[in-house]
Motif scaffolding. Structure first.
Motif, PDB file in Angstrom:
ATOM      1  N   UNK A 426      -6.937  -4.335  -6.499  1.00  0.00           N
ATOM      2  CA  UNK A 426      -6.713  -3.275  -5.526  1.00  0.00           C
ATOM      3  C   UNK A 426      -5.688  -2.279  -6.056  1.00  0.00           C
ATOM      4  N   UNK A 427      -5.593  -1.131  -5.389  1.00  0.00           N
ATOM      5  CA  UNK A 427      -4.570  -0.151  -5.751  1.00  0.00           C
ATOM      6  C   UNK A 427      -3.193  -0.784  -5.606  1.00  0.00           C
ATOM      7  N   UNK A 428      -2.998  -1.534  -4.524  1.00  0.00           N
ATOM      8  CA  UNK A 428      -1.718  -2.205  -4.295  1.00  0.00           C
ATOM      9  C   UNK A 428      -1.397  -3.164  -5.445  1.00  0.00           C
ATOM     10  N   UNK A 437       4.746  -8.363  -8.092  1.00  0.00           N
ATOM     11  CA  UNK A 437       3.783  -8.898  -7.131  1.00  0.00           C
ATOM     12  C   UNK A 437       4.526  -9.414  -5.902  1.00  0.00           C
ATOM     13  N   UNK A 438       4.065  -9.018  -4.736  1.00  0.00           N
ATOM     14  CA  UNK A 438       4.734  -9.436  -3.509  1.00  0.00           C
ATOM     15  C   UNK A 438       5.728  -8.428  -2.988  1.00  0.00           C
ATOM     16  N   UNK A 439       5.859  -7.290  -3.679  1.00  0.00           N
ATOM     17  CA  UNK A 439       6.751  -6.242  -3.180  1.00  0.00           C
ATOM     18  C   UNK A 439       6.286  -5.797  -1.800  1.00  0.00           C
ATOM     19  N   UNK A 443       7.908  -0.392   0.080  1.00  0.00           N
ATOM     20  CA  UNK A 443       8.331  -0.022  -1.275  1.00  0.00           C
ATOM     21  C   UNK A 443       7.155   0.493  -2.090  1.00  0.00           C
ATOM     22  N   UNK A 444       5.970  -0.143  -1.927  1.00  0.00           N
ATOM     23  CA  UNK A 444       4.773   0.310  -2.646  1.00  0.00           C
ATOM     24  C   UNK A 444       4.394   1.717  -2.202  1.00  0.00           C
ATOM     25  N   UNK A 463      -7.683   2.083   1.795  1.00  0.00           N
ATOM     26  CA  UNK A 463      -6.315   2.450   1.473  1.00  0.00           C
ATOM     27  C   UNK A 463      -5.798   1.723   0.249  1.00  0.00           C
ATOM     28  N   UNK A 464      -4.613   1.138   0.373  1.00  0.00           N
ATOM     29  CA  UNK A 464      -3.995   0.418  -0.737  1.00  0.00           C
ATOM     30  C   UNK A 464      -4.804  -0.792  -1.173  1.00  0.00           C
TER      31      UNK A 464
END
Length: 590
Positions: A426-428, A437-439, A443-444, A463-464
């Protein structure tokens, strides 16, 4: 590595599953024991039921036959299931081991090994290993027990006839030995050809647009057909060699059988053997042929597996990326210093960099400029220790980077390259990648907004959480670049490397990104590889590289006034932009 050492090493990967493997071998032994039992039952079946007409035997024999076949069914099921469970576990473990090693191999390994060949090792070669590690051993145990049991029964019935069978054993062993070496060599060459084919396919898949646009289909088809034909030839050579083994063994067995039939007929005429014994003996002989054939045929998968094991262990034994550092820095200020650094890619010592001495102060924005092959990309790749300098030292905050642990060193460096790498996630997942990972989502989103990426991310269906496809194929070039910039912003590293980070953007997007990068550079040491000189006019300092050496340093205005290499490049770019682009945009050779 000799065959014995190679095979013993291979068996080490079976050891963690020894209980299941032992269950398989035990079930195999039981299954094997039923083969001579069937031959042994023929004598009382014929002599007791048909010759003597014994009522007890008439009732008992059908029950015994039923019991033997029931035992064969249960033991065969346990043997097959347990064996395949172990084999798949071994494949999984070896693939995991190879993948872990690939994650930690130095950059030079990837420079020197075609991707397709490496993929072939992990996907194709490792499957060949399991037959040698598990199935070959099971066949060896099962058929050895069957042959020994049948030979024992035959010796019991008539030792004179059995001696004829035993004479054949050395001849069979000799035939197997002569063929083993050729099979190993052919399997090694076949696996290499499969790697070449995988590499060729990878190139065509990745470069299909270039192939179509430049009419490359005919030469590519010829190249693939040539490799494909070599795969076929090696496969057929292997088949011919393997199948030669079987008729030789069978012919030796038939010769022995003919001789035994003759002597058995003489013994029967002299009443030295009963009808049941005669049928039982030749039943045992008939049952001997199948395990004998299997036992001689295991040489093919064994040699194939050993050749594959050589390839697999060659990858596993590759030296991982050297991580000799022991120090860590909680947070660096960002002072970077190159002290008399020289570096060469090739063993011939031809320098890509020669005597580079450069100090970059915390928060300073330094741009690297030069013709293609001048050493710009090489210099920045030394900083995260993708390569190691031949001579000289590189320091961060006065600490030699060789003293820092790799993970700690790279934690302080962010990279945005013109060759954007995105993962099929994914974009995220591509923004908050790896250690990030897990941010949290806020913040993303902040990082994406700073990179002017949220405007197109919000327009996406999910979306993300929208998947970007293989290397971001569902995104435009500019969108991929902005996702990569968002990833660097989220990392918040004190040292930033920009390898023409705006090269794939249109004019409007480039303006937004330049504004975002100006904010990002604040308080960070930034090294920018500049292709378009207009993007680095505001740099604190411009370093011009020529032939792997520093030729000029200064601000944009100072270098223009000096009238040297930078001035000529600037003039060329603004009078003939396409010529200048050709001169400065090509990356340094690997």
């Amino acid at each position: 590595m000799d065959s014995r050492t190679l095979y013993l090493r291979l068996l080490q990967y079976v050891r963690p599953y020894w209980r299941s493997f032992a269950a398989s071998l035990l079930a195999t032994a039981v299954l094997a024991a039923t083969e001579p039992a069937l031959a042994a039952l023929l004598k009382p079946l014929l002599d007791g039921s048909f010759v003597d007409k014994d009522p007890t035997m008439i009732r008992l024999m059908p029950l015994l036959l039923l019991g033997v076949f029931a035992l064969r069914g249960v033991s065969g099921f346990i043997s097959a299931v347990a064996l395949n469970w172990v084999a798949n576990k071994v494949v999984m473990d070896l693939r995991g081991l190879m993948f872990d090693r690939l994650l930690n191999l130095p950059t030079r390994f990837y420079d020197n090994h075609p991707t397709g060949v490496v993929l072939s090792k992990v996907t194709y070669n490792v499957n060949q290993v399991t037959d040698a590690a598990t199935k070959v051993l099971v066949v060896l145990v099962r058929d050895s027990i069957i042959i020994l049991g049948l030979l024992g029964w035959m010796l019991y019935l008539s030792w004179q006839l059995s001696l004829i069978a035993l004479v054949l054993a050395p001849l069979v062993a000799l035939a197997v030995k002569l063929i083993s070496g050729r099979l190993r060599r052919l399997n090694r060459e076949l696996q290499q050809s499969m790697g070449d084919m995988a590499h060729n396919l990878e190139e065509i898949i990745n470069g299909h647009k270039v192939v179509k646009l430049f009419g490359g289909q005919p030469p590519e088809a010829r190249r693939f057909n040539r490799i494909n034909n070599w795969v076929r030839r090696y496969t057929m050579k292997q088949v011919v060699t393997s199948e030669t083994n079987v008729p030789i063994v069978q012919m030796l067995a038939v010769i022995g059988l003919v001789v035994m039939i003759y002597f058995a007929a003489l013994q029967s005429a002299a009443n030295a053997i009963t009808i049941g014994g005669f049928v039982s003996f030749f039943g045992a002989m008939a049952l001997l042929l199948a395990p004998l054939k299997r036992l001689t045929s295991i040489n093919t998968p064994l040699q194939r597996g050993l050749a594959a094991a050589e390839s697999v262990f060659a990858l596993v034994d590759e030296e991982p990326e050297a991580d000799t550092g022991s120090r860590s820095l909680a947070r660096v200020q960002g002072r970077v210093e190159f002290r008399d650094v020289s570096f060469s890619y090739e063993a011939d010592g031809r320098r890509a960099l020669e005597g580079i001495t450069l100090a970059i102060e915390p928060g300073e924005n330094v741009a690297l400029v030069g013709m293609s092959g001048s050493g710009k990309s090489t210099l920045v790749q030394l900083l995260p220790r993708f390569y190691h300098p031949d001579t000289g030292a590189i320091l961060i905050d006065g600490v030699d980077i060789r003293e820092l642990r790799l993970a700690d060193l790279r934690r302080h460096i962010a990279l945005v390259s013109q060759d954007v790498v995105l993962f099929n996630d994914s974009v995220r997942g591509n923004i908050a990648y790896g250690a990030m990972d897990g941010a949290d989502e806020a913040a993303v989103i902040r990082a994406a907004e700073a990179a002017h990426a949220m405007e197109f991310i919000r327009a996406m269906p999910e979306g993300l959480d929208t998947l970007v496809g293989d290397n971001g194929v569902r995104l435009s070039g500019g969108q991929r670049q902005r996702v990569a910039i968002a990833r660097a912003i989220l990392k918040d590293a004190p040292i930033l490397i920009l390898d023409e980070a705006t090269s794939a953007l249109d004019t409007q997007s480039e303006r937004y990104i330049q504004q975002a990068l100006e904010v990002l550079k604040q308080g960070r040491t930034t090294i920018t590889i500049a292709h378009r000189l207009s993007t680095i006019e505001k740099a604190d300092r411009i370093v011009v590289l020529d032939g792997g050496r520093i030729a000029e340093t200064g601000t944009h205005a100072e270098l223009l006034a000096r009238g040297g290499i930078y001035s000529r490049l600037h003039q060329l770019q603004f009078t003939r932009p396409e010529a200048a682009a050709d001169a400065v945009e090509a990356p340094d050779p690997p």
